[in-house]
Design a protein around this motif. Structure first.
Motif, PDB file in Angstrom:
ATOM      1  N   GLY A  67       0.797  -1.220   0.000  1.00  0.00           N
ATOM      2  CA  GLY A  67       0.000   0.000   0.000  1.00  0.00           C
ATOM      3  C   GLY A  67       0.828   1.269   0.000  1.00  0.00           C
ATOM      4  N   LEU A  69       1.752   4.254   2.022  1.00  0.00           N
ATOM      5  CA  LEU A  69       1.769   4.449   3.460  1.00  0.00           C
ATOM      6  C   LEU A  69       2.447   5.769   3.825  1.00  0.00           C
ATOM      7  CD1 LEU A  69       3.060   0.872   4.390  1.00  0.00           C
ATOM      8  CD2 LEU A  69       0.683   1.585   4.059  1.00  0.00           C
ATOM      9  N   CYS A  76      -1.975   4.123   7.127  1.00  0.00           N
ATOM     10  CA  CYS A  76      -2.214   3.430   5.857  1.00  0.00           C
ATOM     11  C   CYS A  76      -3.154   4.272   4.984  1.00  0.00           C
ATOM     12  CB  CYS A  76      -2.838   2.065   6.097  1.00  0.00           C
ATOM     13  SG  CYS A  76      -1.913   1.001   7.221  1.00  0.00           S
ATOM     14  N   ALA A  79      -3.787   0.133   1.317  1.00  0.00           N
ATOM     15  CA  ALA A  79      -3.113  -1.033   1.906  1.00  0.00           C
ATOM     16  C   ALA A  79      -3.081  -2.225   0.951  1.00  0.00           C
ATOM     17  CB  ALA A  79      -3.786  -1.422   3.212  1.00  0.00           C
ATOM     18  N   CYS A  86      -7.188   0.296   4.952  1.00  0.00           N
ATOM     19  CA  CYS A  86      -7.161   1.647   4.397  1.00  0.00           C
ATOM     20  C   CYS A  86      -7.689   2.641   5.431  1.00  0.00           C
ATOM     21  CB  CYS A  86      -8.018   1.743   3.135  1.00  0.00           C
ATOM     22  SG  CYS A  86      -7.324   0.882   1.716  1.00  0.00           S
ATOM     23  N   ASN A 106       6.139   0.489   3.311  1.00  0.00           N
ATOM     24  CA  ASN A 106       5.710  -0.277   2.144  1.00  0.00           C
ATOM     25  C   ASN A 106       6.661  -1.447   1.882  1.00  0.00           C
ATOM     26  OD1 ASN A 106       6.445  -0.420  -1.013  1.00  0.00           O
ATOM     27  ND2 ASN A 106       4.229  -0.294  -0.748  1.00  0.00           N
TER      28      ASN A 106
END
Length: 308
Positions: A67, A69, A76, A79, A86, A106
Motif C-alpha cells: 500500500g 503508506l 495506511c 493497503a 485503508c 511499504n
C-alpha cells in the motif's frame, strides 16, 4: 536488543524475532485475513496474538506491508490487498496498546532498504530494486536515501503504463507485463495452454529442459522487462538495478534478461546520435524471502537512530 518484525502479505503474514545485526532468532507466520472478507479488527487481533508472545523480549515493532503508506505518521493511506486497513493509523494503534515504538513501511520499499543496507545496492548512490511477483514492486534509492515522493508513490512500478493500445486495461501496465502473470501469458501464447494453470517452478523446469515454446515466452518476457529497465536507467542514471522476487531466483531469467538488454542496446536507433547511452548494470537481489523483514527493521532502526 531484539525486535519483532512483520511482513504482511496477501496470503501469509510472516514474523521474526530479530536483532540489530538482522539475525533471525525465531520466525513464524499466520494466514492473513482475506481481503474480501477480512476486517481491520481481525488483522489487528492476529498480529496482537503474536506480540503477546514476545512483548517481554522486544524493544519495538517494525511492519512491512503493501500500500501507499505515510510511514512518518504510521498511517495506511491505502493497503493493497489488505484493503480493510485503508485509513488505519496502524502504528499508533499498536503503539498505544503495547507502549512500544512501532513503524510501518511499504513492502517494496522495504526490499529496497534491505538491499541498500546490506545487499546488492550497498554503497551505491542511485539504485533501484525490482521485485517480480504477482506484480512489480520495489523502490528507488536516490542520493543514498529511499526516495518516496510527496505522495509516497515513487517506485510504484506496477502502475506504469507500458502499452498505449491497452492503456485502459490492466494488461497495459508494467505490473501485469512483468509480473508472473505476464510471463505465464507469454508462454501460453506459444503453447495454447491455460496460463492460469502454470506455476513458476513448472515453467522454468520446462525451460531448462529445452521446451522451445516456453523459451520463446521467456524471451518475450525478458525483452519487455529489458526495455523498462533501460528506460528506468536512462531516466535516473542508476548505479545498479537489483532484481528480486519469486521467479528471479532462477538463473535462466537473469541470463535471458542480460541477453535482452544487450540486444536492445546494440540495436538502439540513437546509439550513433549520442556519444554514450548507458547500459544498465543489473544484478540479483541478495535477499529474497527475508528482504521485507530486513528492510522493515532497517526503517525502524533508522527512524530511531540506530541503523548502521
Amino acid at each position: 536488543m531484539a525486535y519483532l518484525v512483520f511482513d504482511a502479505g496477501g496470503t501469509f503474514t510472516k514474523y521474526a524475532l530479530m536483532n540489530e545485526k538482522t539475525d533471525i532468532l525465531e520466525r513464524g507466520k499466520f494466514i492473513t485475513p482475506d481481503y474480501t472478507s477480512g476486517t481491520k479488527e481481525a488483522f489487528i487481533c492476529m498480529i496482537s496474538d503474536v506480540i503477546e508472545g514476545y512483548k517481554d523480549r522486544i524493544e519495538g515493532i517494525a511492519i512491512s506491508m503493501p500500500g501507499m503508506l505515510d510511514s512518518d505518521a504510521g498511517y495506511c493511506v491505502t493497503a493493497g490487498y489488505l484493503a480493510y486497513l485503508c485509513g488505519t493509523a496502524l502504528a499508533e494503534i499498536l503503539c498505544e496498546k503495547y507502549k512500544f515504538p512501532v513503524t510501518i513501511e511499504n513492502d517494496g520499499k522495504c526490499a529496497a532498504l534491505a538491499e541498500f543496507w546490506k545487499g546488492s545496492l550497498r554503497g551505491c548512490t542511485n539504485g533501484a530494486v525490482l521485485v517480480l511477483g504477482s506484480g512489480v514492486g520495489g523502490g528507488l534509492i536516490i542520493d543514498k536515501k529511499l526516495y518516496k515522493g510527496r505522495r509516497q508513490t515513487a517506485g510504484e512500478f506496477s502502475y506504469v503504463a507500458v502499452e498505449e493500445e491497452q492503456k485502459y486495461e490492466l494488461d497495459g501496465y508494467w505490473g501485469m507485463k512483468s509480473g508472473f502473470q505476464g510471463f505465464a501469458k507469454r508462454v501460453a501464447f506459444y503453447t495454447g495452454e491455460d496460463w492460469e494453470k502454470y506455476d513458476g517452478r513448472q515453467l522454468f523446469e520446462r525451460a531448462m529442459s529445452g521446451d522451445e515454446k516456453v523459451l520463446k515466452g521467456l524471451k518475450d518476457f525478458t525483452d519487455s522487462l529489458a526495455l523498462q529497465v533501460c528506460n528506468l536507467n536512462m531516466l535516473l542514471d542508476l548505479d545498479v538495478v537489483a532484481v528480486g522476487g519469486g521467479i528471479s531466483c532462477q538463473p535462466l531469467l537473469h541470463e535471458y534478461l542480460e541477453k535482452s538488454i544487450d540486444e536492445y542496446m546494440e540495436n538502439h536507433p540513437m546509439r550513433f546520435l549520442s556519444p554514450y547511452i548507458p547500459r544498465p548494470v543489473v544484478t540479483n537481489c541478495k535477499f529474497y524471502n527475508d528482504a521485507n523483514l530486513i528492510g522493515a527493521l532497517y526503517h525502524f532502526l533508522n527512524k530511531k537512530g540506530g541503523a548502521v
